[in-house]
Design a protein around this motif. Structure first.
Motif, PDB file in Angstrom:
ATOM      1  N   PHE A 256       0.779  -1.134   0.111  1.00 29.77           N
ATOM      2  CA  PHE A 256      -0.345  -0.035  -0.009  1.00 29.77           C
ATOM      3  C   PHE A 256       1.058   1.175  -0.142  1.00 29.77           C
ATOM      4  O   PHE A 256       0.365   2.485  -0.081  1.00 29.77           O
ATOM      5  CB  PHE A 256      -1.027   0.033   1.106  1.00 29.77           C
ATOM      6  N   GLY A 257       2.325   1.164   0.118  1.00 33.17           N
ATOM      7  CA  GLY A 257       3.212   2.350  -0.038  1.00 33.17           C
ATOM      8  C   GLY A 257       3.474   2.832   1.490  1.00 33.17           C
ATOM      9  O   GLY A 257       3.554   4.198   1.512  1.00 33.17           O
ATOM     10  N   TYR A 258       3.567   2.007   2.504  1.00 32.74           N
ATOM     11  CA  TYR A 258       3.733   2.482   3.904  1.00 32.74           C
ATOM     12  C   TYR A 258       4.907   1.582   4.524  1.00 32.74           C
ATOM     13  O   TYR A 258       5.262   0.754   3.889  1.00 32.74           O
ATOM     14  CB  TYR A 258       2.665   2.356   4.683  1.00 32.74           C
ATOM     15  N   LYS A 259       5.314   2.210   5.588  1.00 34.27           N
ATOM     16  CA  LYS A 259       6.082   1.298   6.643  1.00 34.27           C
ATOM     17  C   LYS A 259       5.329   1.593   7.818  1.00 34.27           C
ATOM     18  O   LYS A 259       4.692   2.172   8.157  1.00 34.27           O
ATOM     19  CB  LYS A 259       7.598   2.112   6.884  1.00 34.27           C
ATOM     20  N   ILE A 260       5.449   0.288   8.974  1.00 31.36           N
ATOM     21  CA  ILE A 260       5.165   0.243  10.168  1.00 31.36           C
ATOM     22  C   ILE A 260       6.169   0.880  11.039  1.00 31.36           C
ATOM     23  O   ILE A 260       7.337   0.324  11.189  1.00 31.36           O
ATOM     24  CB  ILE A 260       4.381  -1.058  10.426  1.00 31.36           C
ATOM     25  N   LYS A 261       5.722   1.683  11.950  1.00 31.21           N
ATOM     26  CA  LYS A 261       6.431   2.388  12.916  1.00 31.21           C
ATOM     27  C   LYS A 261       5.910   2.605  14.139  1.00 31.21           C
ATOM     28  O   LYS A 261       4.589   2.805  14.105  1.00 31.21           O
ATOM     29  CB  LYS A 261       7.284   3.788  12.554  1.00 31.21           C
ATOM     30  N   LEU A 262       6.489   2.304  15.406  1.00 34.34           N
ATOM     31  CA  LEU A 262       5.875   2.722  16.371  1.00 34.34           C
ATOM     32  C   LEU A 262       6.063   4.118  16.881  1.00 34.34           C
ATOM     33  O   LEU A 262       7.158   4.816  16.937  1.00 34.34           O
ATOM     34  CB  LEU A 262       6.526   1.894  17.722  1.00 34.34           C
ATOM     35  N   LEU A 263       4.900   4.895  16.842  1.00 30.39           N
ATOM     36  CA  LEU A 263       4.998   6.073  16.923  1.00 30.39           C
ATOM     37  C   LEU A 263       4.432   6.598  18.216  1.00 30.39           C
ATOM     38  O   LEU A 263       3.434   6.108  18.868  1.00 30.39           O
ATOM     39  CB  LEU A 263       4.229   7.047  15.809  1.00 30.39           C
ATOM     40  N   GLY A 264       5.151   7.512  18.946  1.00 27.15           N
ATOM     41  CA  GLY A 264       4.423   8.575  19.902  1.00 27.15           C
ATOM     42  C   GLY A 264       3.937   9.794  19.341  1.00 27.15           C
ATOM     43  O   GLY A 264       4.574  10.326  18.471  1.00 27.15           O
ATOM     44  N   ILE A 265       2.433  10.170  19.495  1.00 29.25           N
ATOM     45  CA  ILE A 265       1.716  11.186  18.659  1.00 29.25           C
ATOM     46  C   ILE A 265       1.208  12.020  19.765  1.00 29.25           C
ATOM     47  O   ILE A 265       0.405  11.644  20.699  1.00 29.25           O
ATOM     48  CB  ILE A 265       0.979  10.753  17.501  1.00 29.25           C
ATOM     49  N   CYS A 266       1.412  13.420  19.471  1.00 34.15           N
ATOM     50  CA  CYS A 266       0.580  14.149  20.401  1.00 34.15           C
ATOM     51  C   CYS A 266       0.023  15.311  19.418  1.00 34.15           C
ATOM     52  O   CYS A 266       0.654  15.782  18.418  1.00 34.15           O
ATOM     53  CB  CYS A 266       1.192  14.844  21.637  1.00 34.15           C
ATOM     54  N   GLU A 267      -1.141  15.664  19.604  1.00 35.32           N
ATOM     55  CA  GLU A 267      -1.713  16.657  18.868  1.00 35.32           C
ATOM     56  C   GLU A 267      -2.814  17.553  19.868  1.00 35.32           C
ATOM     57  O   GLU A 267      -3.391  17.038  20.636  1.00 35.32           O
ATOM     58  CB  GLU A 267      -2.405  16.566  17.332  1.00 35.32           C
ATOM     59  N   GLU A 268      -2.890  18.980  19.645  1.00 40.23           N
ATOM     60  CA  GLU A 268      -3.768  19.682  20.326  1.00 40.23           C
ATOM     61  C   GLU A 268      -5.116  19.705  19.626  1.00 40.23           C
ATOM     62  O   GLU A 268      -5.129  19.716  18.458  1.00 40.23           O
ATOM     63  CB  GLU A 268      -3.262  21.263  20.236  1.00 40.23           C
ATOM     64  N   ILE A 269      -6.105  19.325  20.536  1.00 36.10           N
ATOM     65  CA  ILE A 269      -7.637  19.181  19.947  1.00 36.10           C
ATOM     66  C   ILE A 269      -8.249  20.474  20.393  1.00 36.10           C
ATOM     67  O   ILE A 269      -9.192  20.707  19.591  1.00 36.10           O
ATOM     68  CB  ILE A 269      -8.118  17.953  20.885  1.00 36.10           C
ATOM     69  N   GLY A 270      -8.099  21.146  21.530  1.00 33.80           N
ATOM     70  CA  GLY A 270      -8.699  22.304  21.767  1.00 33.80           C
ATOM     71  C   GLY A 270      -7.996  22.785  22.980  1.00 33.80           C
ATOM     72  O   GLY A 270      -6.809  22.581  23.266  1.00 33.80           O
TER      73      GLY A 270
END
Ligand SMILES: NC(=O)c1ccc[n+]([C@@H]2O[C@H](COP(=O)([O-])OP(=O)(O)OC[C@H]3O[C@@H](n4cnc5c(N)ncnc54)[C@H](OP(=O)(O)O)[C@@H]3O)[C@@H](O)[C@H]2O)c1
Length: 441
Positions: A256-270
């Motif tokens: 599908f054109g991806y690699k699998i990585k273990l990510l830590g993700i943070c994003e502001e929601i509000g």
């Protein structure tokens, strides 16, 4: 005392030189590496601080081990290090919540600056400890707690502080990145690569802290806390490790054109609300993070003014981690020489973490199915009942009348996607839900 003089110092008068006394708590991989760097690079350190360092005491657990520092400095009485009135800076390089937490608190109460590499301590107690340091005008630095030798904590605290960080994603654990990179390169399954990583010393005998995502959770939570000025309640962070990643998922990811990585993700929601999550993630091959392999770490972020930015490098090991610890120590020394303090970042409490079920994402999912007419239609109908659209599909026929189907969905809400998965898994034409992962674009 272990003191090191050097070329630069010989040309200075003793009145110019500030002596800074150090107490080590822990003298393992990072402790020894830090000591070695202070000795080997004494000229550089002096040139940048006008200070010379003396090691006064070194606290450890096992007095019988042979160390790269004179035995007279070694003690197993940690309190004697922290309570020594001649010590200016305590280097906490033991790890774990306790006794590190008690010792750091005591050091601050004794008016000592602290440098630590301890992610668990800062992720759990950063707000309290930084508050204590701040109230006493002391430094508490922890660059090495995230990303080993990669400078990311200080840039977030200083050079990037004016940005609204919209999203941050990190490959923050070298062990899991080594395992996933090897699985991808060799088409091997998780268990065999983990065993090899353990043989090579890249994974602990008990690998849970790494492979179950705890280490990444502490690190992304610290980065989020710096960006948003408030400690992240760890119990609200969504955490998944890499045990569920298989060679088959790796193969479909590539198709599908991806690699699998273990990510830590943070994003502001509000306002005052973030989503912080740790999980194996499909990362597009064209994304910078997809090319961070082996034991390397990286932090990618998007700030409203700075745009896309990525820091990468060696996230562990004696030398890279010592580089971060000594960098912090130089900061403390400069502050001491100038009569200031540098840890005055906001690090309060009260951050809300949004449930992962609110996430809007694309998903990858793989089923074992009955290889019969109507299977595809039944699955697509069940997904669409929960507003989950299918974007791409790969299907293979297996022996015994079975088949395997892998889908990539359009963007949908995770709560809906999970309901759809339950509905699809209960269809008569579906033998088994094999696995699913979130997809980043
Ligand atoms: N290793 C890395 O690449 C790396 C990278 C980034 C951050 N860090 C962080 O750096 C810190 C140290 O890691 P490390 O790899 O150097 O660990 P390590 O090699 O296991 O060394 C730990 C040191 O702390 C001492 N210690 C541990 N518990 C103690 C206790 N209860 N009382 C007295 N002494 C105690 C040990 O004493 P003995 O020597 O007597 O056993 C040892 O000297 C941790 O917070 C870790 O997360 C490590």
């Amino acid at each position: 005392m272990a003191t090191w003089y050097n070329r630069g110092m010989q040309s200075s008068t003793s009145a110019d030189i500030r002596t800074i006394r150090l107490g080590f708590l822990g003298f393992g991989t990072v402790g020894e590496g830090t000591y070695r760097m202070l000795v080997d690079n004494a000229d550089e350190v002096f040139a940048k601080t006008s200070a010379k360092f003396e090691v006064v005491r070194v606290g450890v657990r096992d007095l019988t081990k042979v160390r790269g520092v004179a035995a007279e400095f070694i003690t197993d009485d940690l309190r004697s290090v922290v309570l020594d009135p001649s010590i200016d800076v305590v280097l906490e390089l033991m790890g774990g919540e306790e006794p590190a937490g008690e010792m750091v608190q005591l050091a601050l109460e004794q008016g000592k600056h602290v440098v630590t590499a301890n992610k668990e301590l800062i992720a759990k107690h950063g707000s309290r400890l930084i508050g204590k340091a701040k109230s006493r005008g002391l430094d508490l630095h922890f660059e090495a707690a995230v990303g080993g030798g990669i400078p990311v904590v200080q840039p977030l605290k200083h050079q990037l502080a004016g940005n609204d960080v919209i999203k941050m994603m990190g490959i923050l654990n070298g062990t899991t990145n080594f395992i996933l990179s090897k699985m991808e390169a060799e088409g091997a399954d998780f268990g065999e690569v983990l065993a090899e990583a353990q043989r090579l010393g890249y994974a602990e005998a008990d690998p849970s802290a790494d492979v179950d995502g705890f280490d990444t959770m502490y690190k992304i939570s610290i980065l989020a806390a710096i960006c948003f000025g408030k400690q992240i309640p760890l119990e609200d962070v969504h955490r998944e490790g890499i045990r569920s990643v298989s060679a088959a998922d790796m193969k479909y990811a590539k198709q599908f054109g991806y690699k699998i990585k273990l990510l830590g993700i943070c994003e502001e929601i509000g306002e005052g609300e973030v989503m912080v999550r740790v999980h194996p993630t499909f990362v597009p091959l064209g994304h910078q993070l997809a090319n961070v392999n082996g034991v390397y770490n990286a932090v990618w972020l998007h700030g409203d003014f700075v745009g896309d930015l990525m820091f990468s490098g060696r996230g562990a090991g004696a030398d890279p981690t010592a580089s971060a610890v000594v960098g912090d120590l130089i900061d403390v020394a400069r502050n001491m020489v100038a009569g200031g303090s540098g840890s005055a970042i906001p690090y309060g409490v009260g951050m809300r973490v949004t449930s992962i079920k609110e996430l809007e994402s694309r998903y990858y999912v793989r089923f074992e199915v009955e290889d019969q007419p109507g299977t595809l239609g039944d699955i697509a109908t069940s997904f669409s009942r929960y507003q989950v659209g299918l974007a791409q599909m790969e299907m293979v026929t297996k022996v015994g009348g079975k088949g395997e189907i892998a889908f990539m969905t359009h963007v949908c809400q995770e709560g809906n996607f999970r309901l759809a998965l339950e509905a699809v898994a209960s269809l008569g034409c579906v033998s088994r839900l094999e696995g699913w992962f979130r997809v980043e674009e």
